[in-house]
Design a protein around this motif. Structure first.
Motif, mmCIF file in Angstrom:
data_model
loop_
_atom_site.group_PDB
_atom_site.id
_atom_site.type_symbol
_atom_site.label_atom_id
_atom_site.label_comp_id
_atom_site.label_asym_id
_atom_site.label_seq_id
_atom_site.Cartn_x
_atom_site.Cartn_y
_atom_site.Cartn_z
ATOM 1 N N UNK A 1 40.121 -20.438 37.475
ATOM 2 C CA UNK A 1 39.466 -20.190 38.757
ATOM 3 C C UNK A 1 40.441 -19.548 39.733
ATOM 4 N N UNK A 2 40.568 -20.152 40.908
ATOM 5 C CA UNK A 2 41.508 -19.608 41.893
ATOM 6 C C UNK A 2 42.813 -20.406 41.941
ATOM 7 N N UNK A 3 43.161 -21.003 40.807
ATOM 8 C CA UNK A 3 44.429 -21.718 40.679
ATOM 9 C C UNK A 3 45.250 -21.088 39.556
ATOM 10 N N UNK A 4 46.528 -20.872 39.818
ATOM 11 C CA UNK A 4 47.435 -20.249 38.855
ATOM 12 C C UNK A 4 48.696 -21.095 38.742
ATOM 13 N N UNK A 5 49.204 -21.261 37.534
ATOM 14 C CA UNK A 5 50.461 -21.969 37.329
ATOM 15 C C UNK A 5 51.263 -21.249 36.256
ATOM 16 N N UNK B 1 49.598 -28.883 54.672
ATOM 17 C CA UNK B 1 49.370 -27.453 54.891
ATOM 18 C C UNK B 1 48.648 -26.823 53.706
ATOM 19 N N UNK B 2 49.085 -27.181 52.516
ATOM 20 C CA UNK B 2 48.505 -26.610 51.312
ATOM 21 C C UNK B 2 47.040 -27.004 51.159
ATOM 22 N N UNK B 3 46.724 -28.260 51.418
ATOM 23 C CA UNK B 3 45.325 -28.710 51.324
ATOM 24 C C UNK B 3 44.460 -27.984 52.352
ATOM 25 N N UNK B 4 44.981 -27.820 53.552
ATOM 26 C CA UNK B 4 44.224 -27.155 54.615
ATOM 27 C C UNK B 4 43.918 -25.707 54.250
ATOM 28 N N UNK B 5 44.921 -25.002 53.745
ATOM 29 C CA UNK B 5 44.718 -23.603 53.389
ATOM 30 C C UNK B 5 43.814 -23.458 52.168
ATOM 31 N N UNK C 1 48.976 -20.638 59.676
ATOM 32 C CA UNK C 1 47.627 -20.363 59.190
ATOM 33 C C UNK C 1 47.586 -19.026 58.468
ATOM 34 N N UNK C 2 46.981 -19.012 57.294
ATOM 35 C CA UNK C 2 46.901 -17.818 56.473
ATOM 36 C C UNK C 2 45.583 -17.079 56.668
ATOM 37 N N UNK C 3 45.574 -15.820 56.218
ATOM 38 C CA UNK C 3 44.329 -15.055 56.187
ATOM 39 C C UNK C 3 43.516 -15.481 54.975
ATOM 40 N N UNK C 4 42.235 -15.311 55.025
ATOM 41 C CA UNK C 4 41.372 -15.770 53.933
ATOM 42 C C UNK C 4 41.550 -14.962 52.644
ATOM 43 N N UNK C 5 42.118 -13.755 52.759
ATOM 44 C CA UNK C 5 42.319 -12.942 51.559
ATOM 45 C C UNK C 5 43.753 -13.011 51.039
ATOM 46 N N UNK D 1 39.401 -21.615 50.610
ATOM 47 C CA UNK D 1 39.054 -20.867 49.415
ATOM 48 C C UNK D 1 40.129 -19.909 48.944
ATOM 49 N N UNK D 2 41.330 -20.012 49.509
ATOM 50 C CA UNK D 2 42.412 -19.130 49.118
ATOM 51 C C UNK D 2 42.837 -19.359 47.669
ATOM 52 N N UNK D 3 43.278 -18.306 47.012
ATOM 53 C CA UNK D 3 43.881 -18.430 45.687
ATOM 54 C C UNK D 3 45.272 -19.016 45.866
ATOM 55 N N UNK D 4 45.597 -20.025 45.063
ATOM 56 C CA UNK D 4 46.889 -20.708 45.177
ATOM 57 C C UNK D 4 47.521 -20.815 43.798
#
Length: 331
Positions: free
Chosen positions: A163-167, A103-107, A77-81, A111-114
């Protein structure tokens, strides 16, 4: 131009990046991103970035060069920031397991940046995190990605932030993304200082494309030849006849033939066929598309004609190519 996601970071607070290393990840893409953070800390004379290396199983993982890396933990589990960066490489389809996706969908729901480095845009798209968004992926994987994820707006940019998605497209494009983030977090001066330390003298933006221009790629600076090749590359599924290609650039078919013979030592028809077969090979190696669908996607009217042309060029049939690829992945 989109701004990098801030992930809830406050001024003076260390921002943590969580690198998730998939099996056979690209070492260059990962190391380039990580070193930007390390150098930023050094040039800032204080710890403004922290990082964590995770992966499925939490023990070890191999990069595409075969070197083994020790992980700092399992998928937890990750932190929200936190900012998550998935690091992909070769055989990303096999490395994108059900557990990684869950795991990725859950995190992401927090609202995490991914982000996805190199081929990891595939992982994000498979998890549904790029639906309706702009994205990029390494040019070699563009054909298969476009066939599988038509709900994603695929670009040929070096990197994309939506948004909060980077590639990123892979290789050194990780540097461009991280410099953009550092500039937004701490200003252009720090980002430029990091670039100078890396001897990175030409910082690219999300408006830059990942592949060399046609003239540079083919080693020929002839505007009409480049234009014809661009049209060929853009029309693989429904090939354009040489006569129409010639007409579009104000030449006769005979003049176009001479142009290709002079600079590329092959006919326009042969060059076009090689482009189509190259795309077909990418689709066979990187997707589960049936051979007949691959044939149709590459402008062949029938599987038999496709198989004949494929065998003449690659000395194997599409079916054997698919079988050999499956055997390699199972090792």
């Amino acid at each position: 131009m989109s701004k990098p996601p801030q992930a809830g970071r406050l001024d003076g607070q260390t921002r943590r990046f969580v690198f998730v290393l998939l099996e056979n990840f690209s070492l260059l893409s990962f190391a380039a991103a990580l070193d930007c953070l390390r150098i930023a800390n050094r040039m800032h004379e204080g710890v403004v970035y922290d990082w964590l290396l995770l992966g499925e199983g939490g023990e070890t993982v191999h990069c595409s060069a075969g070197t083994e890396f020790s992980l700092q933990g399992d998928l937890s589990e990750m932190r929200r920031d936190d900012t998550i960066l998935i690091c992909g490489g070769i055989d990303v389809q096999a490395a994108t397991t059900k557990r990684v996706l869950s795991w990725l969908r859950r995190e992401a729901r927090k609202g995490l940046a991914v982000g996805g480095l190199c081929t990891a845009a595939f992982t994000l798209a498979k998890a549904g995190l790029l639906d309706g968004k702009r994205a990029t992926i390494h040019w070699e994987n563009q054909d298969s990605f476009a066939e599988e994820f038509d709900e994603v707006e695929l670009t040929k940019s070096v990197f994309v932030i939506d948004g909060n998605r980077m590639t990123t497209a892979g290789g050194t494009s990780s540097i461009d993304l991280m410099l953009k983030i550092i500039a937004e977090d701490h200003g252009e001066d720090l980002a430029n200082a990091v670039a100078d330390q890396m001897i990175y003298s030409s910082i690219r933006t999300d408006q830059d494309t990942q592949r060399l221009s046609v003239p540079t790629r083919i080693g020929v600076r002839h505007p009409k030849l480049a234009r014809v090749i661009q049209m060929m590359e853009a029309n693989i599924e429904e090939p354009i006849s040489p006569s129409l290609l010639a007409k579009d650039v104000g030449m006769s078919t005979r003049q176009l033939e001479r142009l290709f013979r002079r600079y590329l030592n092959r006919s326009p028809k042969r060059y076009y066929m090689e482009l189509r077969l190259q795309k077909a090979r990418n689709l066979l190696m990187q997707t589960d598309m049936s051979v007949i669908n691959v044939a149709l996607a590459c402008g062949f009217a029938s599987p038999s004609h496709f198989s004949k042309c494929y065998r003449a060029h690659y000395d194997t049939t599409p079916y054997r190519e698919r079988g050999a690829q499956a055997a390699r992945l199972s090792v």
